[in-house]
Design a protein around this motif. Sequence first.
Motif, PDB file in Angstrom:
ATOM      1  N   LEU A 121       0.832  -1.203   0.000  1.00 26.91           N
ATOM      2  CA  LEU A 121       0.000   0.000   0.000  1.00 26.91           C
ATOM      3  C   LEU A 121       0.868   1.256   0.000  1.00 26.91           C
ATOM      4  O   LEU A 121       0.649   2.170  -0.804  1.00 26.91           O
ATOM      5  CB  LEU A 121      -0.930   0.005   1.213  1.00 26.91           C
ATOM      6  N   VAL A 122       1.852   1.311   0.869  1.00 24.74           N
ATOM      7  CA  VAL A 122       2.712   2.495   0.965  1.00 24.74           C
ATOM      8  C   VAL A 122       3.528   2.674  -0.315  1.00 24.74           C
ATOM      9  O   VAL A 122       3.635   3.793  -0.836  1.00 24.74           O
ATOM     10  CB  VAL A 122       3.631   2.403   2.204  1.00 24.74           C
ATOM     11  N   VAL A 123       4.072   1.588  -0.854  1.00 23.72           N
ATOM     12  CA  VAL A 123       4.893   1.685  -2.068  1.00 23.72           C
ATOM     13  C   VAL A 123       4.051   2.131  -3.257  1.00 23.72           C
ATOM     14  O   VAL A 123       4.430   3.060  -3.989  1.00 23.72           O
ATOM     15  CB  VAL A 123       5.603   0.349  -2.362  1.00 23.72           C
ATOM     16  N   TYR A 124       2.902   1.490  -3.469  1.00 22.78           N
ATOM     17  CA  TYR A 124       2.059   1.850  -4.611  1.00 22.78           C
ATOM     18  C   TYR A 124       1.491   3.257  -4.455  1.00 22.78           C
ATOM     19  O   TYR A 124       1.430   4.014  -5.427  1.00 22.78           O
ATOM     20  CB  TYR A 124       0.915   0.854  -4.773  1.00 22.78           C
ATOM     21  N   ALA A 125       1.045   3.616  -3.261  1.00 24.75           N
ATOM     22  CA  ALA A 125       0.475   4.951  -3.056  1.00 24.75           C
ATOM     23  C   ALA A 125       1.530   6.035  -3.248  1.00 24.75           C
ATOM     24  O   ALA A 125       1.246   7.087  -3.835  1.00 24.75           O
ATOM     25  CB  ALA A 125      -0.147   5.054  -1.670  1.00 24.75           C
TER      26      ALA A 125
END
Length: 113
Positions: free
Chosen positions: A71-75
């Motif tokens: 989630l953090v990487v894609y966002a």
Amino acid sequence: LFSLKGDFDVFKVVVSPLIGIAFMLIAMVLAVKFWPTAINDYILPRIPIKKGDFKVSSSDEALFLIMFTLLVVYATTTHFLGTHLWGCFIAGMSFACVKPLHHPHHVWVKQTK
């Protein structure tokens, strides 16, 4: 009418959204082909089982860590390409095919309450 004032930035208006769309297409392929196999067959079977009576199993903890990291990487990636919501959506969809079905959703709900 007043929003048409100012300079036209080709990167922000044209190139960045196109890169974002390409990123989403690649992430969709990963969501169907890579993540379910990687999680079910390689990552979770290698997680040691906790001894004792715990509310959350070690495999659920590992799954939650993978979900949150993705989630953090894609966002973050899609934030620089237009909007972080693209990444949040694709990160969630990356776990739709993980077996047993709906289990990642239950892990997410249990851990974020």
